[in-house]
Design a protein around this motif. Structure first.
Motif, PDB file in Angstrom:
ATOM      1  N   GLU A 265       0.838  -1.218   0.000  1.00  0.00           N
ATOM      2  CA  GLU A 265       0.000   0.000   0.000  1.00  0.00           C
ATOM      3  C   GLU A 265       0.863   1.255   0.000  1.00  0.00           C
ATOM      4  O   GLU A 265       0.582   2.225  -0.705  1.00  0.00           O
ATOM      5  CB  GLU A 265      -0.937   0.013   1.221  1.00  0.00           C
ATOM      6  CG  GLU A 265      -1.966  -1.086   1.237  1.00  0.00           C
ATOM      7  CD  GLU A 265      -2.751  -1.213  -0.056  1.00  0.00           C
ATOM      8  OE1 GLU A 265      -3.304  -0.205  -0.529  1.00  0.00           O
ATOM      9  OE2 GLU A 265      -2.800  -2.330  -0.610  1.00  0.00           O
ATOM     10  N   GLU A 266       1.927   1.243   0.823  1.00  0.00           N
ATOM     11  CA  GLU A 266       2.808   2.412   0.897  1.00  0.00           C
ATOM     12  C   GLU A 266       3.517   2.646  -0.439  1.00  0.00           C
ATOM     13  O   GLU A 266       3.657   3.781  -0.894  1.00  0.00           O
ATOM     14  CB  GLU A 266       3.817   2.218   2.037  1.00  0.00           C
ATOM     15  CG  GLU A 266       4.894   3.298   2.140  1.00  0.00           C
ATOM     16  CD  GLU A 266       4.362   4.669   2.559  1.00  0.00           C
ATOM     17  OE1 GLU A 266       3.131   4.864   2.614  1.00  0.00           O
ATOM     18  OE2 GLU A 266       5.204   5.558   2.825  1.00  0.00           O
ATOM     19  N   ARG A 310      -2.476  17.428   4.575  1.00  0.00           N
ATOM     20  CA  ARG A 310      -3.536  18.162   5.273  1.00  0.00           C
ATOM     21  C   ARG A 310      -4.385  17.225   6.143  1.00  0.00           C
ATOM     22  O   ARG A 310      -4.938  16.252   5.654  1.00  0.00           O
ATOM     23  CB  ARG A 310      -4.441  18.832   4.232  1.00  0.00           C
ATOM     24  CG  ARG A 310      -4.873  20.209   4.588  1.00  0.00           C
ATOM     25  CD  ARG A 310      -5.610  20.888   3.435  1.00  0.00           C
ATOM     26  NE  ARG A 310      -4.797  21.915   2.802  1.00  0.00           N
ATOM     27  CZ  ARG A 310      -4.152  21.758   1.662  1.00  0.00           C
ATOM     28  NH1 ARG A 310      -4.223  20.634   1.004  1.00  0.00           N
ATOM     29  NH2 ARG A 310      -3.430  22.741   1.163  1.00  0.00           N
ATOM     30  N   GLY A 311      -4.467  17.519   7.411  1.00  0.00           N
ATOM     31  CA  GLY A 311      -5.343  16.755   8.293  1.00  0.00           C
ATOM     32  C   GLY A 311      -4.791  15.414   8.741  1.00  0.00           C
ATOM     33  O   GLY A 311      -5.418  14.716   9.530  1.00  0.00           O
ATOM     34  N   THR A 312      -3.611  15.021   8.258  1.00  0.00           N
ATOM     35  CA  THR A 312      -3.097  13.714   8.666  1.00  0.00           C
ATOM     36  C   THR A 312      -2.063  13.832   9.776  1.00  0.00           C
ATOM     37  O   THR A 312      -1.844  12.883  10.527  1.00  0.00           O
ATOM     38  CB  THR A 312      -2.403  12.978   7.487  1.00  0.00           C
ATOM     39  OG1 THR A 312      -1.219  13.701   7.123  1.00  0.00           O
ATOM     40  CG2 THR A 312      -3.312  12.865   6.290  1.00  0.00           C
ATOM     41  N   GLN A 326      -2.718   4.207   5.783  1.00  0.00           N
ATOM     42  CA  GLN A 326      -2.878   5.560   5.256  1.00  0.00           C
ATOM     43  C   GLN A 326      -3.720   5.481   3.983  1.00  0.00           C
ATOM     44  O   GLN A 326      -3.273   4.902   2.994  1.00  0.00           O
ATOM     45  CB  GLN A 326      -1.487   6.147   4.936  1.00  0.00           C
ATOM     46  CG  GLN A 326      -1.499   7.504   4.295  1.00  0.00           C
ATOM     47  CD  GLN A 326      -2.083   8.554   5.218  1.00  0.00           C
ATOM     48  OE1 GLN A 326      -1.796   8.565   6.415  1.00  0.00           O
ATOM     49  NE2 GLN A 326      -2.930   9.407   4.672  1.00  0.00           N
ATOM     50  N   PRO A 327      -4.939   6.048   4.009  1.00  0.00           N
ATOM     51  CA  PRO A 327      -5.744   5.993   2.771  1.00  0.00           C
ATOM     52  C   PRO A 327      -5.002   6.653   1.607  1.00  0.00           C
ATOM     53  O   PRO A 327      -4.293   7.628   1.795  1.00  0.00           O
ATOM     54  CB  PRO A 327      -6.996   6.806   3.135  1.00  0.00           C
ATOM     55  CG  PRO A 327      -7.048   6.815   4.628  1.00  0.00           C
ATOM     56  CD  PRO A 327      -5.624   6.750   5.084  1.00  0.00           C
TER      57      PRO A 327
ATOM     58  N   CYS B  53     -11.982   1.998   3.610  1.00  0.00           N
ATOM     59  CA  CYS B  53     -13.077   1.735   2.665  1.00  0.00           C
ATOM     60  C   CYS B  53     -13.158   2.888   1.673  1.00  0.00           C
ATOM     61  O   CYS B  53     -13.362   4.032   2.056  1.00  0.00           O
ATOM     62  CB  CYS B  53     -14.415   1.591   3.390  1.00  0.00           C
ATOM     63  SG  CYS B  53     -15.791   1.479   2.207  1.00  0.00           S
ATOM     64  N   PRO B  54     -12.977   2.608   0.372  1.00  0.00           N
ATOM     65  CA  PRO B  54     -12.952   3.701  -0.599  1.00  0.00           C
ATOM     66  C   PRO B  54     -14.322   4.321  -0.836  1.00  0.00           C
ATOM     67  O   PRO B  54     -14.424   5.339  -1.516  1.00  0.00           O
ATOM     68  CB  PRO B  54     -12.418   3.032  -1.868  1.00  0.00           C
ATOM     69  CG  PRO B  54     -12.693   1.586  -1.704  1.00  0.00           C
ATOM     70  CD  PRO B  54     -12.744   1.297  -0.241  1.00  0.00           C
TER      71      PRO B  54
END
Lengths: 389, 79
Positions: A265-266, A310-312, A326-327, B53-54
């Motif tokens: 994912e990263e 931002r916001g993370t 991390q989305p 969840c997307p």
């Protein structure tokens, strides 16, 4: 009215192609949505609203008034050619074939493909181009399995696919191979119509053959090839190039099976192979109080959005394969997000640790600053990746 | 913890089923989420599935006992 700024499609930093270009970073910190000029081989230069913030990208891409179909020539069966109800109808027929469970069930086949490429790489010896020997053949062989391409046809299939999708091939070669591929797909579809194979395309014919035309089925086959070939080839190649320059991170991918899913994912977030997504507004829309007019084109920089802190409260410019979840939007977002993302993840999770385990001394055979990155293509990749061990 | 899923929002990509297969599965025909356990034991994996969840189709209520039939609250797309 200020002069519109031209944005090269190569929106990656000259000194580090993994990073967004400085002008993209600048936009990330501006409140106002900028209009930019985007060069496009298909459309010529066009003007578009540039979207770089993660939250803006996420809300726009999930808004069904932002269309994709109008930005591209129509190809029956290709999901990117449809929007709204037509898109949902086709996508619903396909989603059942791309679930997590289906991807997991394909893992033994993918492991076999990876193992055969590792043997071929060992036989080829140090100095080999990893793109040709490893990164490209893996997705091609997986697609052959999914489409039911017979063994005897695979070498030709691979050659046609690689030339048709090769940015370095001449236009004439590309058109010729794409035409050949279309004819080959027609034959494959006809065979599945007679006797649906025990594979993905056969399954689609078996379950939905009466709802789809032959042209649509050929389009689905081509979509799987286009979406699953260059993207995974490129992602494997850039991820390997990146990890070879970060040995500590590479060691985690190689030695810690429980870290592999998160590491993939990263790597997807950090590399973002599909750099931008082009869209068009079907109606006027509002983003943070700013108007996007009906008919305006929009270009979302997934690369910039995936680095937007931002916001993370996190440093998203650092590669950290052990990062907490991390989305990211490396597979896009909203109704058009990548259909094959679980399959892509499975291929990456299988191939990367296996390569580093088999060749623990793997290294670049050229200086790191001479790696030939494809920064101007729609998909970020490398042309060749000579390696030694 | 208590978990709710919104089938109409679900994008059928199966992130949840990959991350927390003990709680989430996907329908065979169209990949839409199946909630296997609406009141699972406290789990970071379930929180991760909701975060990633997307489609923002998963809502996790912390420290809540299951109350069947509770309507799903409309919410923004960003968690």
């Amino acid at each position: 009215m200020p002069e519109l700024k031209a944005l090269p499609i190569a929106a990656r930093a000259a000194e580090c192609p993994f990073d967004p270009a400085p002008e993209l970073r600048e936009m990330l910190h501006e409140d106002e949505l900028r209009r930019i000029k985007v060069p496009s081989p298909l459309l010529g230069e066009f003007e578009a609203v540039a979207v770089t913030r993660y939250d803006d990208a996420r809300s726009l891409l999930s808004d069904d008034r932002l269309l994709t179909g109008q930005s591209l020539p129509t190809q029956p069966g290709n999901l990117l050619s449809y929007d709204g109800a037509e898109h949902s109808r086709l996508r619903r027929m396909l989603t059942g074939f791309f679930t997590t469970k289906r991807a997991r069930a394909l893992r033994p086949m993918i492991d076999d493909v990876v193992a055969s490429r590792l043997d071929a790489l060992a036989a080829a010896g140090p100095g080999t181009d990893l793109v040709q020997a490893f990164c490209a053949p893996i997705p091609t062989q997986v697609i052959c399995e999914l489409l039911g391409v017979p063994y005897a046809d695979r070498e030709d299939f691979r050659h046609r696919a690689e030339v048709a999708l090769d940015v370095n091939a001449t236009r004439e070669e590309q058109i010729q191979k794409a035409t050949d591929m279309q004819a080959y797909m027609a034959g494959l579809v006809a065979r599945h119509r007679d006797e649906p194979g025990d594979n993905l395309l056969g399954g689609i014919v078996r379950d939905h053959g009466d709802e789809l035309t032959d042209i649509e089925l050929m389009g689905i086959g081509n979509m799987l090839l286009i979406a699953g070939h260059e993207t995974i080839t490129s992602m494997l190649a850039v991820a390997i190039a990146l990890l070879l320059q970060h040995p500590d991170q590479l060691a985690i991918v190689r030695d810690e099976p429980s870290a592999v899913d998160g590491a993939v994912e990263e790597l997807l977030r950090y590399c973002t192979p599909a750099t931008i997504l082009p869209r068009q507004a079907a109606a006027s829309m509002c983003v943070r109080g700013q108007q996007i007019e009906e008919g305006e084109r929009v270009v979302v920089s997934i690369l910039a959005a995936n680095r937007d802190p931002r916001g993370t409260g996190r440093d998203l410019d650092r590669l950290d394969v052990r990062r907490p979840p991390q989305p990211h939007m490396a597979f896009g977002h909203g109704p058009h997000q990548c259909l094959g993302q679980q399959l892509a993840r499975t291929e990456l999770r299988a191939a990367l640790p296996a390569l580093f385990a088999r060749f623990p001394t793997l290294r670049l055979a050229v200086p790191a600053d001479e790696v030939d990155y494809k920064t101007t293509a729609l998909v970020f990749g490398v042309r060749t990746l000579p390696v030694a061990w | 913890m208590r978990v709710e899923v919104d089938h109409t929002r679900c994008a059928a990509v199966g992130r949840c089923a990959g991350i927390a297969p003990e709680v989430f599965d996907q329908r065979e025909d169209d990949g839409v989420v199946i909630l296997l356990d609406a009141a699972p034991p406290d789990s970071d994996r379930v929180r991760e599935a909701a975060l990633l969840c997307p489609a923002a189709a998963i809502v996790v209520h912390e420290n809540a006992a299951p109350t069947p039939g509770t309507p799903i609250t409309p919410r923004g797309s960003h968690v």
